[in-house]
Design an enzyme around this catalytic site. Structure first.
Site, PDB file in Angstrom:
ATOM      1  N   MET A  30       5.578 -12.730  23.231  1.00  0.00           N
ATOM      2  CA  MET A  30       5.864 -11.746  22.190  1.00  0.00           C
ATOM      3  C   MET A  30       6.572 -10.527  22.776  1.00  0.00           C
ATOM      4  O   MET A  30       6.660  -9.485  22.133  1.00  0.00           O
ATOM      5  CB  MET A  30       4.587 -11.307  21.470  1.00  0.00           C
ATOM      6  CG  MET A  30       3.965 -12.389  20.623  1.00  0.00           C
ATOM      7  SD  MET A  30       2.984 -11.753  19.250  1.00  0.00           S
ATOM      8  CE  MET A  30       1.810 -10.703  20.095  1.00  0.00           C
ATOM      9  N   HIS A  34       5.512  -8.357  31.338  1.00  0.00           N
ATOM     10  CA  HIS A  34       4.833  -7.775  32.486  1.00  0.00           C
ATOM     11  C   HIS A  34       4.693  -8.832  33.578  1.00  0.00           C
ATOM     12  O   HIS A  34       5.247  -9.943  33.469  1.00  0.00           O
ATOM     13  CB  HIS A  34       3.472  -7.209  32.076  1.00  0.00           C
ATOM     14  CG  HIS A  34       2.596  -8.173  31.334  1.00  0.00           C
ATOM     15  ND1 HIS A  34       2.072  -9.303  31.920  1.00  0.00           N
ATOM     16  CD2 HIS A  34       2.160  -8.182  30.039  1.00  0.00           C
ATOM     17  CE1 HIS A  34       1.339  -9.963  31.044  1.00  0.00           C
ATOM     18  NE2 HIS A  34       1.374  -9.311  29.886  1.00  0.00           N
ATOM     19  N   HIS A  37       3.735 -12.489  32.616  1.00  0.00           N
ATOM     20  CA  HIS A  37       4.831 -13.309  32.089  1.00  0.00           C
ATOM     21  C   HIS A  37       5.765 -13.749  33.209  1.00  0.00           C
ATOM     22  O   HIS A  37       6.212 -14.908  33.259  1.00  0.00           O
ATOM     23  CB  HIS A  37       5.638 -12.509  31.057  1.00  0.00           C
ATOM     24  CG  HIS A  37       4.867 -12.060  29.866  1.00  0.00           C
ATOM     25  ND1 HIS A  37       4.676 -10.733  29.564  1.00  0.00           N
ATOM     26  CD2 HIS A  37       4.231 -12.751  28.889  1.00  0.00           C
ATOM     27  CE1 HIS A  37       3.975 -10.631  28.459  1.00  0.00           C
ATOM     28  NE2 HIS A  37       3.686 -11.838  28.027  1.00  0.00           N
ATOM     29  N   GLY A 159      -0.711 -18.564  29.823  1.00  0.00           N
ATOM     30  CA  GLY A 159      -1.526 -17.808  30.757  1.00  0.00           C
ATOM     31  C   GLY A 159      -3.014 -18.045  30.561  1.00  0.00           C
ATOM     32  O   GLY A 159      -3.495 -18.140  29.428  1.00  0.00           O
ATOM     33  N   GLN A 160      -3.752 -18.112  31.664  1.00  0.00           N
ATOM     34  CA  GLN A 160      -5.196 -18.303  31.605  1.00  0.00           C
ATOM     35  C   GLN A 160      -5.903 -17.115  30.966  1.00  0.00           C
ATOM     36  O   GLN A 160      -6.997 -17.270  30.414  1.00  0.00           O
ATOM     37  CB  GLN A 160      -5.738 -18.545  33.013  1.00  0.00           C
ATOM     38  CG  GLN A 160      -7.257 -18.603  33.130  1.00  0.00           C
ATOM     39  CD  GLN A 160      -7.878 -19.752  32.355  1.00  0.00           C
ATOM     40  OE1 GLN A 160      -7.221 -20.772  32.134  1.00  0.00           O
ATOM     41  NE2 GLN A 160      -9.138 -19.598  31.942  1.00  0.00           N
ATOM     42  N   LYS A 161      -5.326 -15.919  31.003  1.00  0.00           N
ATOM     43  CA  LYS A 161      -5.983 -14.775  30.383  1.00  0.00           C
ATOM     44  C   LYS A 161      -6.298 -15.067  28.922  1.00  0.00           C
ATOM     45  O   LYS A 161      -7.348 -14.683  28.416  1.00  0.00           O
ATOM     46  CB  LYS A 161      -5.123 -13.518  30.484  1.00  0.00           C
ATOM     47  CG  LYS A 161      -5.794 -12.282  29.853  1.00  0.00           C
ATOM     48  CD  LYS A 161      -4.924 -11.060  29.954  1.00  0.00           C
ATOM     49  CE  LYS A 161      -3.770 -11.111  28.980  1.00  0.00           C
ATOM     50  NZ  LYS A 161      -4.219 -10.978  27.562  1.00  0.00           N
ATOM     51  N   VAL A 188      -2.881 -12.767  36.124  1.00  0.00           N
ATOM     52  CA  VAL A 188      -2.317 -11.828  37.097  1.00  0.00           C
ATOM     53  C   VAL A 188      -2.932 -10.459  36.829  1.00  0.00           C
ATOM     54  O   VAL A 188      -3.033 -10.023  35.673  1.00  0.00           O
ATOM     55  CB  VAL A 188      -0.785 -11.769  36.989  1.00  0.00           C
ATOM     56  CG1 VAL A 188      -0.200 -10.764  37.978  1.00  0.00           C
ATOM     57  CG2 VAL A 188      -0.190 -13.154  37.238  1.00  0.00           C
ATOM     58  N   ARG A 199      -0.834  -4.965  25.775  1.00  0.00           N
ATOM     59  CA  ARG A 199      -1.574  -3.894  25.101  1.00  0.00           C
ATOM     60  C   ARG A 199      -2.142  -2.855  26.075  1.00  0.00           C
ATOM     61  O   ARG A 199      -2.668  -1.840  25.630  1.00  0.00           O
ATOM     62  CB  ARG A 199      -2.677  -4.485  24.225  1.00  0.00           C
ATOM     63  CG  ARG A 199      -2.131  -5.219  22.990  1.00  0.00           C
ATOM     64  CD  ARG A 199      -3.242  -5.724  22.077  1.00  0.00           C
ATOM     65  NE  ARG A 199      -2.717  -6.187  20.810  1.00  0.00           N
ATOM     66  CZ  ARG A 199      -2.408  -7.453  20.526  1.00  0.00           C
ATOM     67  NH1 ARG A 199      -2.570  -8.388  21.461  1.00  0.00           N
ATOM     68  NH2 ARG A 199      -1.940  -7.782  19.335  1.00  0.00           N
TER      69      ARG A 199
END
Length: 296
Positions: A30, A34, A37, A159-161, A188, A199
């Site tokens: 989106m 950072h 990404h 991403g795992q987050k 990361v 955010r």
């Protein structure tokens, strides 16, 4: 790096690459790009499990990234209008990371007048993030399926987050027979442990210091697991004990669940992957973090 906004332009570029035997990896975002990404682009750039070869010639992996702030995944009182959109900076970061094609779709192309079809993800989308953000994952699944139908990549990197989102999209691709391999990149983190998130930009300096509580609390939970703790309730207490020292952190949830099903677990069983996930508000920002654990 080439840029495209139309569906036809993206399909044309991918068709030309495939005609030359090149593979395609895809990183949907989106924007507000950072380090997290960028790490996904680098993984995509490096190939999926090493370079494929045809005879003596390596088959190159092309990387497509997209930037689209998807209105379907935002609730009526969420941050769709104020979500960061630093497009010029995003383009520069993706170009430096090695993206071949940046797709910036128009909302009118993805959701033309009369568009009503939605992907319903079921019960997995109603818990954890879904309980706090009703309908969120239906919006995510709908837009990602549309993006995949245009790009038709060999590999999609997530991403795992956003572990619940990754799991739901893996399930969607399996259930709907989407011919793509879904891969996850590790979370990361900034130097103090805070997971990179678009955010994070909402945080003022005082809130930014407090936001580190999320990663510190997960470190406490991991240490408890490493020393033999298996009670989910006591792991949650370890998280909250850390948060008590950070008064700006307001809990949304602390969960210990099966990593494959998101089923709540009273204890951590041997041999199963477990996800310890947290969500909290710090100022205007709603932040999430997690880690996976397998007890031996």
């Amino acid at each position: 790096m080439k840029r495209a906004s139309s569906i036809a332009a993206v399909r044309g570029a991918v068709t030309r690459w495939r005609a030359r035997g090149e593979r395609v990896s895809f990183v949907p975002t989106m924007g507000a790009i950072h380090a997290g990404h960028v790490s996904l682009v680098r993984r995509a750039r490096g190939g999926d499990g090493g370079p494929a070869r045809r005879g003596r010639r390596a088959i190159r992996d092309r990387v497509v990234a997209s930037i689209f702030v998807n209105p379907l995944q935002f609730g009526p009182h969420e941050d769709f209008r104020r979500y960061p959109r630093p497009l010029r900076l995003d383009r520069a970061r993706f170009a430096k990371a090695g993206v071949d094609l940046l797709w910036e779709p128009r909302a009118a192309d993805l959701y033309p007048p009369g568009h009503t079809t939605r992907v319903r993800v079921g019960a997995l989308g109603d818990i954890l993030e879904g309980a706090s953000r009703p309908g969120h994952f239906d919006g995510v699944a709908t837009v990602v399926l549309k993006l995949l139908n245009v790009v038709r990549p060999d590999v999609m990197w997530l991403g795992q987050k956003d572990a619940q989102q990754a799991l739901l999209l893996e399930r969607m691709c399996h259930d709907l027979d989407v011919p793509v391999r879904v891969r996850r990149g590790a979370t990361v983190r900034e130097p103090d442990g805070l997971a990179w998130s678009s955010r994070n930009a909402y945080l003022n300096p005082a809130e930014r210091l407090q936001a580190a509580a999320l990663s510190r609390s997960l470190v406490a939970a991991r240490r408890a697991l490493e020393t033999g703790e298996r009670s989910a309730a006591r792991l949650a207490r370890a998280v909250r004990r850390v948060w008590r020292g950070f008064p700006l952190v307001r809990e949304d949830y602390v969960a210990v669940v099966d990593a494959a099903t998101l089923e709540p677990l009273p204890t951590v069983p041997r041999g199963r992957r477990v996800l310890v996930a947290v969500a909290a508000r710090v100022g205007r920002a709603r932040l999430i973090d997690n880690f996976e654990w397998r007890a031996r």
